[in-house]
Motif scaffolding. Structure first.
Motif, PDB file in Angstrom:
ATOM      1  N   SER A   1       0.832  -1.262  -0.107  1.00 52.10           N
ATOM      2  CA  SER A   1      -0.102   0.061   0.033  1.00 52.10           C
ATOM      3  C   SER A   1       0.919   1.163   0.125  1.00 52.10           C
ATOM      4  CB  SER A   1      -0.840  -0.072   1.252  1.00 52.10           C
ATOM      5  OG  SER A   1      -1.702   1.176   1.289  1.00 52.10           O
ATOM      6  N   VAL A   2       1.672   1.203   0.792  1.00 52.44           N
ATOM      7  CA  VAL A   2       2.549   2.486   0.913  1.00 52.44           C
ATOM      8  C   VAL A   2       3.474   2.698  -0.365  1.00 52.44           C
ATOM      9  CG1 VAL A   2       4.611   3.752   2.232  1.00 52.44           C
ATOM     10  CG2 VAL A   2       2.803   2.440   3.578  1.00 52.44           C
ATOM     11  N   SER A   3       3.917   1.674  -0.693  1.00 49.99           N
ATOM     12  CA  SER A   3       4.997   1.605  -1.924  1.00 49.99           C
ATOM     13  C   SER A   3       3.982   2.126  -3.112  1.00 49.99           C
ATOM     14  CB  SER A   3       5.511   0.307  -2.310  1.00 49.99           C
ATOM     15  OG  SER A   3       6.527  -0.006  -1.153  1.00 49.99           O
ATOM     16  N   GLN A   4       2.763   1.653  -3.218  1.00 45.62           N
ATOM     17  CA  GLN A   4       2.097   2.146  -4.442  1.00 45.62           C
ATOM     18  C   GLN A   4       1.984   3.810  -4.432  1.00 45.62           C
ATOM     19  OE1 GLN A   4      -1.436   0.001  -5.434  1.00 45.62           O
ATOM     20  NE2 GLN A   4      -0.464  -1.716  -4.068  1.00 45.62           N
ATOM     21  N   ALA A   5       1.647   4.281  -3.185  1.00 50.54           N
ATOM     22  CA  ALA A   5       1.661   5.804  -3.142  1.00 50.54           C
ATOM     23  C   ALA A   5       3.079   6.250  -3.435  1.00 50.54           C
ATOM     24  CB  ALA A   5       1.107   6.145  -1.595  1.00 50.54           C
ATOM     25  N   PHE A   6       4.167   5.687  -2.701  1.00 55.04           N
ATOM     26  CA  PHE A   6       5.422   6.317  -2.924  1.00 55.04           C
ATOM     27  C   PHE A   6       6.029   6.124  -4.535  1.00 55.04           C
ATOM     28  CE2 PHE A   6       9.398   6.950  -0.495  1.00 55.04           C
ATOM     29  CZ  PHE A   6      10.511   6.983  -1.664  1.00 55.04           C
ATOM     30  N   ILE A   7       5.431   5.242  -5.276  1.00 51.84           N
ATOM     31  CA  ILE A   7       5.755   5.271  -6.537  1.00 51.84           C
ATOM     32  C   ILE A   7       5.141   6.362  -7.315  1.00 51.84           C
ATOM     33  CG2 ILE A   7       5.541   3.842  -8.828  1.00 51.84           C
ATOM     34  CD1 ILE A   7       6.005   1.371  -7.121  1.00 51.84           C
ATOM     35  N   GLN A   8       3.810   6.651  -7.090  1.00 43.64           N
ATOM     36  CA  GLN A   8       3.205   7.894  -7.749  1.00 43.64           C
ATOM     37  C   GLN A   8       3.794   8.997  -7.365  1.00 43.64           C
ATOM     38  OE1 GLN A   8      -1.305   6.857  -8.189  1.00 43.64           O
ATOM     39  NE2 GLN A   8      -0.881   5.582  -6.552  1.00 43.64           N
ATOM     40  N   PHE A   9       3.957   9.462  -6.158  1.00 40.34           N
ATOM     41  CA  PHE A   9       4.685  10.662  -5.704  1.00 40.34           C
ATOM     42  C   PHE A   9       6.313  10.962  -6.571  1.00 40.34           C
ATOM     43  CE2 PHE A   9       1.389  11.027  -2.471  1.00 40.34           C
ATOM     44  CZ  PHE A   9       1.044  12.588  -2.650  1.00 40.34           C
ATOM     45  N   ALA A  10       7.029   9.806  -6.344  1.00 42.32           N
ATOM     46  CA  ALA A  10       8.154   9.803  -6.983  1.00 42.32           C
ATOM     47  C   ALA A  10       8.228   9.945  -8.428  1.00 42.32           C
ATOM     48  CB  ALA A  10       8.811   8.535  -6.679  1.00 42.32           C
ATOM     49  N   LYS A  11       7.312   9.387  -9.019  1.00 36.63           N
ATOM     50  CA  LYS A  11       6.936   9.684 -10.629  1.00 36.63           C
ATOM     51  C   LYS A  11       6.867  11.356 -10.766  1.00 36.63           C
ATOM     52  CE  LYS A  11       7.648   7.784 -13.865  1.00 36.63           C
ATOM     53  NZ  LYS A  11       8.971   7.768 -14.475  1.00 36.63           N
ATOM     54  N   ALA A  12       5.884  11.840 -10.136  1.00 34.41           N
ATOM     55  CA  ALA A  12       5.496  13.077 -10.164  1.00 34.41           C
ATOM     56  C   ALA A  12       6.718  13.933 -10.189  1.00 34.41           C
ATOM     57  CB  ALA A  12       4.671  13.664  -9.165  1.00 34.41           C
ATOM     58  N   LEU A  13       7.500  13.634  -9.263  1.00 38.19           N
ATOM     59  CA  LEU A  13       8.848  14.375  -8.935  1.00 38.19           C
ATOM     60  C   LEU A  13      10.081  14.339 -10.120  1.00 38.19           C
ATOM     61  CD1 LEU A  13       7.548  14.727  -6.113  1.00 38.19           C
ATOM     62  CD2 LEU A  13      10.042  15.216  -5.256  1.00 38.19           C
ATOM     63  N   GLY A  14       9.627  13.289 -10.920  1.00 37.65           N
ATOM     64  CA  GLY A  14      10.585  13.020 -12.172  1.00 37.65           C
ATOM     65  C   GLY A  14      11.629  11.863 -11.741  1.00 37.65           C
ATOM     66  N   PHE A  15      11.473  11.199 -10.662  1.00 42.75           N
ATOM     67  CA  PHE A  15      12.498  10.142 -10.341  1.00 42.75           C
ATOM     68  C   PHE A  15      12.202   8.939 -11.369  1.00 42.75           C
ATOM     69  CE2 PHE A  15      12.543  11.738  -5.942  1.00 42.75           C
ATOM     70  CZ  PHE A  15      14.040  11.547  -5.848  1.00 42.75           C
ATOM     71  N   GLU A  16      13.313   8.027 -11.664  1.00 46.07           N
ATOM     72  CA  GLU A  16      13.235   7.102 -12.421  1.00 46.07           C
ATOM     73  C   GLU A  16      13.099   5.836 -11.454  1.00 46.07           C
ATOM     74  OE1 GLU A  16      16.189   4.163 -14.836  1.00 46.07           O
ATOM     75  OE2 GLU A  16      16.365   6.347 -15.178  1.00 46.07           O
ATOM     76  N   VAL A  17      11.983   5.335 -11.254  1.00 41.01           N
ATOM     77  CA  VAL A  17      11.634   4.411 -10.234  1.00 41.01           C
ATOM     78  C   VAL A  17      11.968   2.959 -10.815  1.00 41.01           C
ATOM     79  CG1 VAL A  17       9.944   3.510  -8.862  1.00 41.01           C
ATOM     80  CG2 VAL A  17       9.924   5.894  -9.507  1.00 41.01           C
ATOM     81  N   ILE A  18      12.553   2.361  -9.798  1.00 41.03           N
ATOM     82  CA  ILE A  18      13.190   0.983  -9.732  1.00 41.03           C
ATOM     83  C   ILE A  18      12.549   0.282  -8.640  1.00 41.03           C
ATOM     84  CG2 ILE A  18      14.840  -0.735  -9.835  1.00 41.03           C
ATOM     85  CD1 ILE A  18      16.889   1.496 -10.694  1.00 41.03           C
ATOM     86  N   THR A  19      11.578  -0.705  -8.795  1.00 40.44           N
ATOM     87  CA  THR A  19      10.988  -1.466  -7.726  1.00 40.44           C
ATOM     88  C   THR A  19      11.027  -2.839  -8.018  1.00 40.44           C
ATOM     89  OG1 THR A  19       8.813  -1.426  -6.514  1.00 40.44           O
ATOM     90  CG2 THR A  19       8.776  -1.540  -9.047  1.00 40.44           C
ATOM     91  N   THR A  20      10.782  -3.632  -7.017  1.00 39.82           N
ATOM     92  CA  THR A  20      10.605  -5.229  -7.045  1.00 39.82           C
ATOM     93  C   THR A  20       9.260  -5.767  -6.545  1.00 39.82           C
ATOM     94  OG1 THR A  20      11.036  -5.239  -4.750  1.00 39.82           O
ATOM     95  CG2 THR A  20      12.857  -5.221  -5.808  1.00 39.82           C
ATOM     96  N   ALA A  21       8.786  -6.696  -7.440  1.00 38.51           N
ATOM     97  CA  ALA A  21       7.559  -7.137  -7.222  1.00 38.51           C
ATOM     98  C   ALA A  21       7.349  -8.306  -7.731  1.00 38.51           C
ATOM     99  CB  ALA A  21       6.490  -6.046  -7.788  1.00 38.51           C
ATOM    100  N   SER A  22       6.150  -9.291  -7.729  1.00 41.96           N
ATOM    101  CA  SER A  22       6.128 -10.516  -8.328  1.00 41.96           C
ATOM    102  C   SER A  22       5.496 -10.295  -9.914  1.00 41.96           C
ATOM    103  CB  SER A  22       4.891 -11.342  -7.682  1.00 41.96           C
ATOM    104  OG  SER A  22       5.101 -11.658  -6.431  1.00 41.96           O
ATOM    105  N   GLU A  23       5.821 -11.241 -10.634  1.00 41.17           N
ATOM    106  CA  GLU A  23       5.568 -10.960 -12.089  1.00 41.17           C
ATOM    107  C   GLU A  23       4.085 -10.686 -12.262  1.00 41.17           C
ATOM    108  OE1 GLU A  23       6.751 -10.269 -15.917  1.00 41.17           O
ATOM    109  OE2 GLU A  23       7.851 -10.901 -14.420  1.00 41.17           O
ATOM    110  N   ARG A  24       3.380 -11.199 -11.459  1.00 39.03           N
ATOM    111  CA  ARG A  24       1.735 -10.789 -11.649  1.00 39.03           C
ATOM    112  C   ARG A  24       1.426  -9.500 -11.449  1.00 39.03           C
ATOM    113  NH1 ARG A  24      -0.954 -10.783  -6.729  1.00 39.03           N
ATOM    114  NH2 ARG A  24       0.226 -11.623  -5.044  1.00 39.03           N
ATOM    115  N   ASN A  25       2.394  -8.676 -10.655  1.00 38.60           N
ATOM    116  CA  ASN A  25       2.035  -7.226 -10.525  1.00 38.60           C
ATOM    117  C   ASN A  25       2.797  -6.158 -11.642  1.00 38.60           C
ATOM    118  OD1 ASN A  25       0.537  -7.595  -8.175  1.00 38.60           O
ATOM    119  ND2 ASN A  25       2.150  -8.092  -6.961  1.00 38.60           N
TER     120      ASN A  25
END
Length: 345
Positions: free
Chosen positions: A159-183
């Motif tokens: 839950s937190v990471s989903q919000a974090f990713i969206q805010f980080a993208k708004a600031l222009g970050f290149e976001v590297i994340t980890t997850a299962s393939e289904r996500n």
């Protein structure tokens, strides 16, 4: 009113309770929907915070019933907020009830087309993201001031990471994340640039290094903070005086490699009061309360503009009577990617 209270024997039950008494700069909210967080069942089972008689829950959405004469809110406003659940000194403080006393600086107004159930999925994610940004030295803005800079978000589907990713993208970050393939597809839509499968630790570290392509990694958020996540995150960042990592669970400083500053944002400190949690005392932090107030207003703007969207939700039946089963379901892993929510009124 009715409220979900901790009972003897590490369980919960619905009881009659008095309406909460408002502190200065609080509003009274009639609760329409709540969301379940891991901290909720952990408070009940492990005795963190208050014991029997304490009200459970942190995430809520509803309608303002009462506000002060100088408040930016008015009766009838649709809002969502974090509150502190399981408080020994205030048994009425908690989200799983018909009414809650909400700190004004923690509440945000909802777009007209957003349901209370969707809104209830956001508050804890927003406050934790905001405090993580504060600890990482990331400014509270929606402008692309960090364009192209890499940032690692371990556990992108939380839950937190989903919000974090969206805010980080708004600031222009290149976001590297980890997850299962289904996500993968889901997180790509949220804005993740690189999605690395985490199941093989060595391959995950290699995948992150490949995404960096020789660049230094100075900022990371570990949205899991268990098991191999520490090794993956600490092996991926570049040690140095400006290297910062935020965690969602506490890690002794002795376990953090040299050259890395690791902190654990505590969302309840954002409310501006001292917190006793898991045998530890955290003094009130006006600095964090101010940072949260600023980020809450930013979050309200981001949600209104569609920059940040609620995560997927899974609606559960039963209202307050369904909270007990919802806590058990989340403990058993039933909240992967989707936030468990219940309609209260």
């Amino acid at each position: 009113m009715k409220a979900v209270k901790i009972q003897p024997g590490k369980t919960v039950g619905v009881e009659e309770a008095p309406l909460p008494t408002l502190r200065e700069s609080q509003i009274l909210v009639k609760i329409a929907a709540v969301a379940i967080n891991p901290t909720d069942w952990k408070h009940v089972e492990h005795g963190f915070g208050g014991g029997p008689g304490s009200t459970v829950g942190c995430d809520l959405a509803g309608t303002v019933e009462k506000a002060g004469p100088h408040s930016r809110f008015a009766p009838g406003d649709r809002v969502a907020s974090i509150v502190q659940g399981c408080v020994a000194s205030d048994p009425t403080s908690g989200a799983f009830a018909e009414y809650a006393a909400v700190d004004e600086h923690a509440a945000f107004k909802l777009p007209a087309d957003m349901s209370f159930e969707d809104a209830a999925s956001l508050p804890v994610a927003l406050v934790t993201t905001g405090l993580a940004f504060h600890d990482l030295g990331i400014p509270a803005t929606l402008e692309p001031v960090r364009r192209g800079e890499p940032i690692l978000v371990y556990g992108g589907a939380t839950s937190v990471s989903q919000a974090f990713i969206q805010f980080a993208k708004a600031l222009g970050f290149e976001v590297i994340t980890t997850a299962s393939e289904r996500n993968r597809e889901y997180l790509t839509k949220l804005g993740a640039d690189h999605i690395i499968d985490y199941h093989d630790t060595d391959k995950c570290i290699a995948g992150i290094k490949a995404a960096l392509n020789g660049r230094e990694l100075k900022l990371a958020h570990d949205g899991i903070s268990e098991g191999d996540s520490f090794r993956i995150v600490f092996s991926s960042v570049t040690p140095g005086p400006d290297t910062r990592v935020t965690l969602v669970l506490y890690l002794p400083a002795s376990d953090v490699p040299s050259g890395i500053t690791a902190t654990t944002p505590n969302g309840t400190l954002a409310l501006g009061r001292a917190v006793d949690y898991a045998g530890m005392h955290f003094p009130a932090s006006p600095e964090l309360a101010k940072a949260h107030a600023e980020f809450t207003l930013l979050g309200e703007k981001a949600i209104a503009n569609g920059v940040v969207k609620p995560q997927e939700i899974k609606k559960l039946p039963g209202g307050l009577d369904g909270i007990k089963d919802a806590l058990a379901l989340l403990k058993e892993g039933g909240g992967s990617r989707a936030k468990l929510v219940l309609t209260i009124s």
